[in-house]
Design a protein around this motif. Structure first.
Motif, mmCIF file in Angstrom:
data_model
loop_
_atom_site.group_PDB
_atom_site.id
_atom_site.type_symbol
_atom_site.label_atom_id
_atom_site.label_comp_id
_atom_site.label_asym_id
_atom_site.label_seq_id
_atom_site.Cartn_x
_atom_site.Cartn_y
_atom_site.Cartn_z
ATOM 1 N N ILE A 145 -9.943 -3.431 0.395
ATOM 2 C CA ILE A 145 -8.971 -4.475 0.713
ATOM 3 C C ILE A 145 -9.599 -5.537 1.609
ATOM 4 O O ILE A 145 -9.442 -6.740 1.381
ATOM 5 C CB ILE A 145 -7.731 -3.837 1.381
ATOM 6 C CG1 ILE A 145 -6.963 -3.001 0.345
ATOM 7 C CG2 ILE A 145 -6.827 -4.902 1.986
ATOM 8 C CD1 ILE A 145 -5.874 -2.131 0.936
ATOM 9 N N GLN A 173 -1.524 -1.434 -9.859
ATOM 10 C CA GLN A 173 -2.650 -1.291 -8.939
ATOM 11 C C GLN A 173 -3.796 -2.251 -9.266
ATOM 12 O O GLN A 173 -4.015 -2.621 -10.420
ATOM 13 C CB GLN A 173 -3.169 0.141 -8.963
ATOM 14 C CG GLN A 173 -4.032 0.513 -10.164
ATOM 15 C CD GLN A 173 -3.260 0.627 -11.459
ATOM 16 O OE1 GLN A 173 -2.056 0.883 -11.479
ATOM 17 N NE2 GLN A 173 -3.952 0.434 -12.585
ATOM 18 N N THR A 198 -4.247 11.503 -0.222
ATOM 19 C CA THR A 198 -4.415 10.397 0.717
ATOM 20 C C THR A 198 -4.836 10.951 2.068
ATOM 21 O O THR A 198 -4.014 11.262 2.927
ATOM 22 C CB THR A 198 -3.118 9.573 0.833
ATOM 23 O OG1 THR A 198 -2.692 9.207 -0.485
ATOM 24 C CG2 THR A 198 -3.355 8.305 1.643
ATOM 25 N N ILE A 250 -1.913 -5.330 5.383
ATOM 26 C CA ILE A 250 -1.372 -4.261 4.547
ATOM 27 C C ILE A 250 0.144 -4.245 4.719
ATOM 28 O O ILE A 250 0.639 -4.344 5.836
ATOM 29 C CB ILE A 250 -1.912 -2.882 4.995
ATOM 30 C CG1 ILE A 250 -3.435 -2.851 4.963
ATOM 31 C CG2 ILE A 250 -1.320 -1.766 4.158
ATOM 32 C CD1 ILE A 250 -4.016 -2.928 3.589
ATOM 33 N N GLU A 289 -6.699 -1.233 -7.566
ATOM 34 C CA GLU A 289 -7.757 -0.266 -7.281
ATOM 35 C C GLU A 289 -8.559 0.015 -8.552
ATOM 36 O O GLU A 289 -8.032 -0.078 -9.672
ATOM 37 C CB GLU A 289 -7.148 1.030 -6.742
ATOM 38 C CG GLU A 289 -8.180 2.038 -6.240
ATOM 39 C CD GLU A 289 -7.543 3.318 -5.723
ATOM 40 O OE1 GLU A 289 -8.321 4.221 -5.322
ATOM 41 O OE2 GLU A 289 -6.308 3.436 -5.719
ATOM 42 N N SER A 294 0.188 -4.248 -6.558
ATOM 43 C CA SER A 294 -0.061 -3.543 -5.311
ATOM 44 C C SER A 294 -1.534 -3.149 -5.277
ATOM 45 O O SER A 294 -2.266 -3.395 -6.236
ATOM 46 C CB SER A 294 0.774 -2.258 -5.283
ATOM 47 O OG SER A 294 0.348 -1.419 -6.381
ATOM 48 N N TYR A 295 -1.958 -2.491 -4.160
ATOM 49 C CA TYR A 295 -3.309 -1.938 -4.172
ATOM 50 C C TYR A 295 -3.359 -0.654 -4.994
ATOM 51 O O TYR A 295 -4.253 -0.462 -5.809
ATOM 52 C CB TYR A 295 -3.811 -1.649 -2.753
ATOM 53 C CG TYR A 295 -5.174 -0.975 -2.785
ATOM 54 C CD1 TYR A 295 -6.316 -1.726 -3.038
ATOM 55 C CD2 TYR A 295 -5.299 0.399 -2.629
ATOM 56 C CE1 TYR A 295 -7.568 -1.117 -3.129
ATOM 57 C CE2 TYR A 295 -6.545 1.015 -2.716
ATOM 58 C CZ TYR A 295 -7.670 0.254 -2.972
ATOM 59 O OH TYR A 295 -8.902 0.866 -3.081
ATOM 60 N N ASN A 296 -2.388 0.248 -4.796
ATOM 61 C CA ASN A 296 -2.511 1.565 -5.435
ATOM 62 C C ASN A 296 -1.186 2.161 -5.885
ATOM 63 O O ASN A 296 -0.985 3.371 -5.797
ATOM 64 C CB ASN A 296 -3.217 2.543 -4.486
ATOM 65 C CG ASN A 296 -2.398 2.823 -3.237
ATOM 66 O OD1 ASN A 296 -1.559 2.026 -2.835
ATOM 67 N ND2 ASN A 296 -2.635 3.965 -2.614
ATOM 68 N N HIS A 308 -10.223 2.810 0.820
ATOM 69 C CA HIS A 308 -9.232 1.827 0.364
ATOM 70 C C HIS A 308 -9.279 0.561 1.220
ATOM 71 O O HIS A 308 -9.281 -0.554 0.702
ATOM 72 C CB HIS A 308 -7.825 2.433 0.419
ATOM 73 C CG HIS A 308 -7.566 3.444 -0.642
ATOM 74 N ND1 HIS A 308 -6.406 4.182 -0.691
ATOM 75 C CD2 HIS A 308 -8.302 3.840 -1.714
ATOM 76 C CE1 HIS A 308 -6.439 4.992 -1.727
ATOM 77 N NE2 HIS A 308 -7.580 4.803 -2.357
ATOM 78 N N TYR A 325 0.847 -1.195 0.000
ATOM 79 C CA TYR A 325 0.000 0.000 0.000
ATOM 80 C C TYR A 325 0.882 1.244 0.000
ATOM 81 O O TYR A 325 1.819 1.359 0.809
ATOM 82 C CB TYR A 325 -0.912 0.003 1.235
ATOM 83 C CG TYR A 325 -1.888 1.160 1.268
ATOM 84 C CD1 TYR A 325 -3.028 1.152 0.481
ATOM 85 C CD2 TYR A 325 -1.655 2.259 2.092
ATOM 86 C CE1 TYR A 325 -3.924 2.208 0.503
ATOM 87 C CE2 TYR A 325 -2.543 3.330 2.118
ATOM 88 C CZ TYR A 325 -3.678 3.293 1.317
ATOM 89 O OH TYR A 325 -4.554 4.343 1.337
#
Length: 480
Positions: free
Chosen positions: A185, A421, A173, A193, A423, A412-414, A181, A121
């Motif tokens: 997840i 990503q 953020t 995370i 996302e 990754s997530y973002n 977010h 993250y």
């Protein structure tokens, strides 16, 4: 030959040339038409026999199909993407695409959060880079939001640094964004995370991340990035900082795992590019008799080293690390990220009692058009990998399961800058997208594969007695 016969011959040759030209043109048109309209080969499902113990079609395919990931054909993928875009521009399947763009009904999570599936993250996301490297970077420049409209300002000083466009737009953020977010997840079934961190990280944002993680029942592991003058003393101080502030017991938000060999609960720390520090220095921190050792102290931890080459394995072993992770989700880009090498890495880890933690991802696509520097880009130049409508992600998951990985990291997530990503992303002119899938395509795929991971582990445990269970059979929070 008479003059008349000569003229007739010239006229015949002209007619012949015209005929050949027209025939060639027709043949070219026919070839283009068939190339764009020939359907892809349909692979029939592999149906199980009555005596086969199979969990799902995906796992059956992973168990029986010959996996040759090094033959992943990017040229074929590019051709297919071009064909799909031509069809969309021609209006083929317009209503279907409009339906996909609408917000779908998301599946609710059906399994418990899994601490062994861990996702990188990033906070904050660096949407812009200040100075364009080549003139073509100015084609897509800084974006300004005006309601729902998106405008481009080619003469702006800052240049967009991403290849995909987020559904949430170019967000800051904040605590509310982190809440959204972490809801995504958590709904995927991910339990941990991996926060990408360096000492300049904003402490207010850090506390907000840990607060939101606690609310969503998520644990936080830390990846310590390289930073100026990073030393063993500095890394020891970083570990102490997190354990003093957020740790100390397994009920904290910091991610703790039960280590059977030590009969203790220890937090996990990832070290990016650990090979930049000498083995002898790592021994001072990670060996039992080191001058700065954390072993046997209140700050003992599970410390994993990022590796890229074969030589880095020996750094892990000699330095006293507990294991290693691959980080880069680009198959074939370097030794550690190449899927066909994971069985060797797993065997090496088992031999020296080290954890092998593979990193998977949906692809890798940044906006950089210029030649890369091998010294600053993971030691390699070509790291782009196309998503191929989720197929690349599927093969990565399947490979991790085939190698019986206990902990799997997702990159990754973002990380929009590297294009890794999961996302949600939407189609915007000048950017890539997830079509023909919905914006949440990779969140849904991740949820499905985590369910497969749990079923795979449960199926493995069901075939063994309690005495025969090994380290890699545990599903949650336990390692050897």
């Amino acid at each position: 030959m008479s003059l008349l016969n000569f003229k007739v011959t010239i006229k015949s040759m002209k007619l012949l040339i015209c005929f050949i030209g027209v025939s060639s043109l027709l043949l070219l048109v026919f070839c283009l038409y068939t190339t764009l309209n020939t359907p892809e080969k349909v692979i029939q499902p592999l149906l199980p026999s009555p005596d086969q113990q199979v969990i799902s079609y995906e796992l059956l395919r992973s168990q029986n199909a010959a996996l040759v990931p090094e033959k992943y054909n990017e040229h074929e993928i590019k051709s297919r993407i071009i064909r799909e875009k031509i069809k969309r521009l021609a209006g083929v399947g317009g209503p279907k695409n409009a339906e996909l763009m609408s917000t779908p009904a998301r599946r609710n999570r059906t399994i418990a959060l899994n601490r062994n599936i861990q996702i990188f993250y990033y906070a904050p996301v660096h949407w812009y880079r200040l100075h364009p490297t080549v003139p073509s970077d100015r084609v897509v420049s800084r974006i300004t939001e005006n309601g729902s409209a998106v405008s481009f300002r080619p003469n702006d000083d800052q240049v967009i640094n991403i290849a995909f466009y987020p559904k949430r737009a170019l967000y800051n953020t904040t605590e509310s964004i982190v809440r959204e977010h972490f809801h995504d997840i958590q709904n995927c079934g991910i339990g941990t995370i991996v926060l990408v961190w360096h000492p300049a990280f904003n402490e207010g944002l850090l506390r907000a991340i840990f607060k939101m993680a606690a609310i969503h029942n998520l644990k936080v592991a830390i990846e310590i990035l390289e930073y100026p003058e990073r030393t063993i003393e500095g890394i020891r101080s970083n570990i102490k900082y997190f354990m003093d502030l957020f740790g100390k017991d397994q009920d904290s938000t910091l991610s703790y795992f039960r280590v059977l060999s030590k009969q203790k609960d220890l937090p996990i720390f990832y070290i990016r590019r650990a090979y930049q520090i000498a083995d002898a220095d790592w021994m001072r921190l990670l060996s039992r008799n080191g001058i700065l050792t954390i072993r046997g102290t209140a700050y003992d931890a599970i410390v994993l080293a990022h590796i890229g080459t074969k030589e880095h394995k020996s750094v892990v072993r000699r330095g006293g690390f507990d294991g290693f992770y691959t980080y880069l989700p680009s198959n074939g880009a370097n030794y550690a990220s190449t899927w066909k090498n994971w069985s060797q890495l797993k065997k090496y880890g088992d031999t020296y009692k080290l954890m092998f933690v593979p990193t998977i991802g949906p692809g890798y696509y940044d906006r950089k058009k210029f030649s890369r520097s091998a010294t600053t880009n993971h030691g390699i130049n070509n790291i782009k990998r196309y998503r191929s409508n989720g197929q690349y992600y599927d093969v990565a998951w399947r490979t991790a399961l085939k190698n019986n990985a206990q902990i799997i990291t997702i990159n990754s997530y973002n990380n929009w800058v590297d294009g890794t990503q999961i996302e949600a992303a939407i189609p915007v002119f000048g950017f890539r997208d997830y079509l023909p899938g919905p914006p949440e395509k990779y969140l849904d795929l991740t949820q499905s594969w985590i369910e497969e991971y749990v079923k795979y582990k449960l199926n493995s445990m069901a075939r063994k007695t309690d005495a025969a269970l090994g380290c890699y059979d545990f599903i949650n929070n336990t390692i050897c």
